[in-house]
Design a protein around this motif. Structure first.
Motif, PDB file in Angstrom:
ATOM      1  N   GLU A 144       0.830  -1.205   0.000  1.00  0.00           N
ATOM      2  CA  GLU A 144       0.000   0.000   0.000  1.00  0.00           C
ATOM      3  C   GLU A 144       0.868   1.260   0.000  1.00  0.00           C
ATOM      4  OE1 GLU A 144      -3.345   0.617  -0.366  1.00  0.00           O
ATOM      5  OE2 GLU A 144      -3.214  -1.466  -1.026  1.00  0.00           O
ATOM      6  N   LEU A 145       1.990   1.219   0.711  1.00  0.00           N
ATOM      7  CA  LEU A 145       2.892   2.363   0.723  1.00  0.00           C
ATOM      8  C   LEU A 145       3.478   2.587  -0.669  1.00  0.00           C
ATOM      9  CD1 LEU A 145       4.256   4.528   2.488  1.00  0.00           C
ATOM     10  CD2 LEU A 145       6.125   2.900   2.871  1.00  0.00           C
ATOM     11  N   ASN A 146       3.921   1.497  -1.323  1.00  0.00           N
ATOM     12  CA  ASN A 146       4.426   1.616  -2.691  1.00  0.00           C
ATOM     13  C   ASN A 146       3.359   2.204  -3.612  1.00  0.00           C
ATOM     14  OD1 ASN A 146       6.822   0.453  -1.908  1.00  0.00           O
ATOM     15  ND2 ASN A 146       6.333  -1.582  -2.694  1.00  0.00           N
ATOM     16  N   LYS A 147       2.141   1.720  -3.444  1.00  0.00           N
ATOM     17  CA  LYS A 147       1.027   2.194  -4.263  1.00  0.00           C
ATOM     18  C   LYS A 147       0.765   3.684  -4.029  1.00  0.00           C
ATOM     19  CE  LYS A 147      -3.872   1.139  -5.077  1.00  0.00           C
ATOM     20  NZ  LYS A 147      -4.991   0.238  -4.683  1.00  0.00           N
ATOM     21  N   LYS A 148       0.787   4.089  -2.777  1.00  0.00           N
ATOM     22  CA  LYS A 148       0.555   5.490  -2.441  1.00  0.00           C
ATOM     23  C   LYS A 148       1.650   6.383  -3.025  1.00  0.00           C
ATOM     24  CE  LYS A 148       0.497   8.635   1.523  1.00  0.00           C
ATOM     25  NZ  LYS A 148       0.653   8.741   2.997  1.00  0.00           N
ATOM     26  N   TYR A 149       2.906   5.992  -2.810  1.00  0.00           N
ATOM     27  CA  TYR A 149       4.024   6.783  -3.320  1.00  0.00           C
ATOM     28  C   TYR A 149       3.981   6.884  -4.839  1.00  0.00           C
ATOM     29  CZ  TYR A 149       6.472   6.918   1.203  1.00  0.00           C
ATOM     30  OH  TYR A 149       6.829   7.173   2.500  1.00  0.00           O
ATOM     31  N   LEU A 150       3.659   5.771  -5.503  1.00  0.00           N
ATOM     32  CA  LEU A 150       3.613   5.754  -6.958  1.00  0.00           C
ATOM     33  C   LEU A 150       2.551   6.710  -7.487  1.00  0.00           C
ATOM     34  CD1 LEU A 150       4.927   4.211  -9.369  1.00  0.00           C
ATOM     35  CD2 LEU A 150       2.933   2.706  -9.306  1.00  0.00           C
ATOM     36  N   SER A 151       1.421   6.799  -6.790  1.00  0.00           N
ATOM     37  CA  SER A 151       0.329   7.679  -7.225  1.00  0.00           C
ATOM     38  C   SER A 151       0.700   9.150  -7.119  1.00  0.00           C
ATOM     39  CB  SER A 151      -0.926   7.401  -6.387  1.00  0.00           C
ATOM     40  OG  SER A 151      -0.762   7.860  -5.046  1.00  0.00           O
ATOM     41  N   MET A 152       1.763   9.461  -6.366  1.00  0.00           N
ATOM     42  CA  MET A 152       2.192  10.843  -6.178  1.00  0.00           C
ATOM     43  C   MET A 152       3.198  11.297  -7.233  1.00  0.00           C
ATOM     44  SD  MET A 152       2.606  10.480  -2.038  1.00  0.00           S
ATOM     45  CE  MET A 152       3.258  12.116  -1.710  1.00  0.00           C
ATOM     46  N   ILE A 153       3.530  10.416  -8.174  1.00  0.00           N
ATOM     47  CA  ILE A 153       4.513  10.746  -9.210  1.00  0.00           C
ATOM     48  C   ILE A 153       3.850  10.599 -10.572  1.00  0.00           C
ATOM     49  CG2 ILE A 153       6.795  10.224 -10.143  1.00  0.00           C
ATOM     50  CD1 ILE A 153       7.421   8.799  -7.499  1.00  0.00           C
ATOM     51  N   SER A 154       3.839  11.654 -11.354  1.00  0.00           N
ATOM     52  CA  SER A 154       3.190  11.623 -12.659  1.00  0.00           C
ATOM     53  C   SER A 154       4.003  10.791 -13.642  1.00  0.00           C
ATOM     54  CB  SER A 154       3.006  13.042 -13.200  1.00  0.00           C
ATOM     55  OG  SER A 154       4.260  13.685 -13.342  1.00  0.00           O
ATOM     56  N   GLY A 155       3.310  10.217 -14.616  1.00  0.00           N
ATOM     57  CA  GLY A 155       3.972   9.445 -15.662  1.00  0.00           C
ATOM     58  C   GLY A 155       4.000   7.954 -15.418  1.00  0.00           C
ATOM     59  N   PHE A 156       3.484   7.508 -14.254  1.00  0.00           N
ATOM     60  CA  PHE A 156       3.477   6.089 -13.924  1.00  0.00           C
ATOM     61  C   PHE A 156       2.040   5.619 -13.684  1.00  0.00           C
ATOM     62  CE2 PHE A 156       7.667   7.577 -12.822  1.00  0.00           C
ATOM     63  CZ  PHE A 156       8.506   6.561 -13.255  1.00  0.00           C
ATOM     64  N   LYS A 157       1.748   4.408 -14.120  1.00  0.00           N
ATOM     65  CA  LYS A 157       0.410   3.837 -13.956  1.00  0.00           C
ATOM     66  C   LYS A 157       0.523   2.464 -13.296  1.00  0.00           C
ATOM     67  CE  LYS A 157      -3.623   2.246 -16.579  1.00  0.00           C
ATOM     68  NZ  LYS A 157      -4.186   2.039 -17.939  1.00  0.00           N
ATOM     69  N   LEU A 158      -0.111   2.295 -12.162  1.00  0.00           N
ATOM     70  CA  LEU A 158      -0.144   0.995 -11.492  1.00  0.00           C
ATOM     71  C   LEU A 158      -1.141   0.107 -12.229  1.00  0.00           C
ATOM     72  CD1 LEU A 158       0.714  -0.832  -9.134  1.00  0.00           C
ATOM     73  CD2 LEU A 158      -1.231   0.080  -7.855  1.00  0.00           C
ATOM     74  N   VAL A 159      -0.647  -0.996 -12.811  1.00  0.00           N
ATOM     75  CA  VAL A 159      -1.520  -1.889 -13.567  1.00  0.00           C
ATOM     76  C   VAL A 159      -1.821  -3.178 -12.810  1.00  0.00           C
ATOM     77  CG1 VAL A 159      -0.851  -0.969 -15.811  1.00  0.00           C
ATOM     78  CG2 VAL A 159       0.465  -2.856 -14.807  1.00  0.00           C
ATOM     79  N   GLY A 160      -1.094  -3.408 -11.702  1.00  0.00           N
ATOM     80  CA  GLY A 160      -1.361  -4.622 -10.941  1.00  0.00           C
ATOM     81  C   GLY A 160      -0.578  -4.681  -9.646  1.00  0.00           C
ATOM     82  N   GLN A 161      -1.036  -5.550  -8.756  1.00  0.00           N
ATOM     83  CA  GLN A 161      -0.396  -5.735  -7.455  1.00  0.00           C
ATOM     84  C   GLN A 161      -0.554  -7.203  -7.073  1.00  0.00           C
ATOM     85  OE1 GLN A 161      -1.501  -2.752  -4.495  1.00  0.00           O
ATOM     86  NE2 GLN A 161      -1.498  -4.314  -2.903  1.00  0.00           N
ATOM     87  N   VAL A 162       0.565  -7.932  -6.961  1.00  0.00           N
ATOM     88  CA  VAL A 162       0.521  -9.360  -6.641  1.00  0.00           C
ATOM     89  C   VAL A 162       1.422  -9.646  -5.447  1.00  0.00           C
ATOM     90  CG1 VAL A 162      -0.037 -10.042  -8.999  1.00  0.00           C
ATOM     91  CG2 VAL A 162       2.355  -9.879  -8.298  1.00  0.00           C
ATOM     92  N   ARG A 163       1.266 -10.844  -4.862  1.00  0.00           N
ATOM     93  CA  ARG A 163       1.930 -11.132  -3.591  1.00  0.00           C
ATOM     94  C   ARG A 163       3.060 -12.153  -3.685  1.00  0.00           C
ATOM     95  NH1 ARG A 163      -2.245 -11.486   1.340  1.00  0.00           N
ATOM     96  NH2 ARG A 163      -0.199 -11.331   2.355  1.00  0.00           N
ATOM     97  N   ASN A 164       3.310 -12.695  -4.874  1.00  0.00           N
ATOM     98  CA  ASN A 164       4.414 -13.643  -5.009  1.00  0.00           C
ATOM     99  C   ASN A 164       4.875 -13.718  -6.452  1.00  0.00           C
ATOM    100  OD1 ASN A 164       2.952 -15.974  -6.403  1.00  0.00           O
ATOM    101  ND2 ASN A 164       1.698 -15.722  -4.562  1.00  0.00           N
ATOM    102  N   GLY A 165       6.015 -14.388  -6.658  1.00  0.00           N
ATOM    103  CA  GLY A 165       6.614 -14.447  -7.976  1.00  0.00           C
ATOM    104  C   GLY A 165       5.788 -15.218  -8.993  1.00  0.00           C
TER     105      GLY A 165
END
Length: 223
Positions: free
Chosen positions: A15-36
């Motif tokens: 969630e922290l990674n997701k929050k930080y990423l949303s604060m930087i323009s030019g990047f789009k979160l397309v997914g979030q998974v929990r293992n390789g």
């Protein structure tokens, strides 16, 4: 727009990674998974340009996933975001071509520098098909520091400086209510700037538990 996949088994860090990423323009979160394993399935079905990758995960750990990606998806870039700080893990990751390595816990400032540096290098490489040695040395392999005015959405440089000045007036810890009395900003707007300064590592906070009533969050400038 740079498509990003977060591969992290700790929900709070994800969630922290997701929050930080949303604060930087030019990047789009397309997914979030929990293992390789889930990451490989996701990459197979979706366009991903950048992974924010942990090392310690069940089923298939980050370094094992990295080896698979280098063979099957060599154009995907990886930034490690992990608690693994042993030299062996770091060397393995570097040999497998990660573009940056962040050790938990990290600040928003360090996160932003990693992302903006990556973004800028992509931009420079896309501008020219051929680069000379000077361009490589000065613009690709040197550290590209995010400019001071590259701030999160809703945070303005002059206002940020004014908030910093308010904080400098305090030799001791302070509460949000102390700053509200001295600022022309609304409490909501002021909280946005205080959150940014805390995420950047300029100030720290803690909860002050009173004998009655709810605890009060207090702040202090980081020495």
């Amino acid at each position: 727009m740079i498509n990003v996949l977060i591969v992290e088994d700790d929900p709070m860090v994800a969630e922290l990674n997701k929050k930080y990423l949303s604060m930087i323009s030019g990047f789009k979160l397309v997914g979030q998974v929990r293992n390789g394993e889930d990451a490989l399935h996701f990459i197979h079905d979706n366009p991903v340009f950048l992974l924010l990758l942990d090392v310690y995960m069940p089923k298939l750990n980050g370094l094992e996933l990295l080896q698979h990606i280098r063979i099957s998806y060599p154009k995907i870039d990886i930034i490690m975001v992990t608690a693994a700080c042993d030299s062996s893990s770091i060397q393995d990751a570097l040999r497998l071509g990660v573009i940056d390595y962040m050790v938990k816990p990290f600040t928003f400032k360090r996160f932003r520098t990693a992302l903006i540096t990556y973004q800028e290098r992509l931009r420079l490489l896309n501008l020219s098909e051929i680069l000379d040695q000077k361009q490589l040395d000065n613009r690709i392999f040197s550290q590209v520091i995010a400019p001071a005015n590259d701030l999160p959405k809703g945070v303005e440089q002059n206002t940020l400086q004014a908030v910093r000045k308010l904080i400098e007036n305090y030799d001791t810890d302070f509460a949000m209510s102390d700053l509200v009395q001295l600022s022309t900003l609304s409490r909501i707007s002021l909280k946005k700037y205080i959150n940014y300064l805390e995420e950047s590592g300029e100030i720290v906070s803690y909860l002050n538990y009173l004998s009655v009533g709810r605890p009060v969050r207090r702040y202090s400038a980081k020495k």
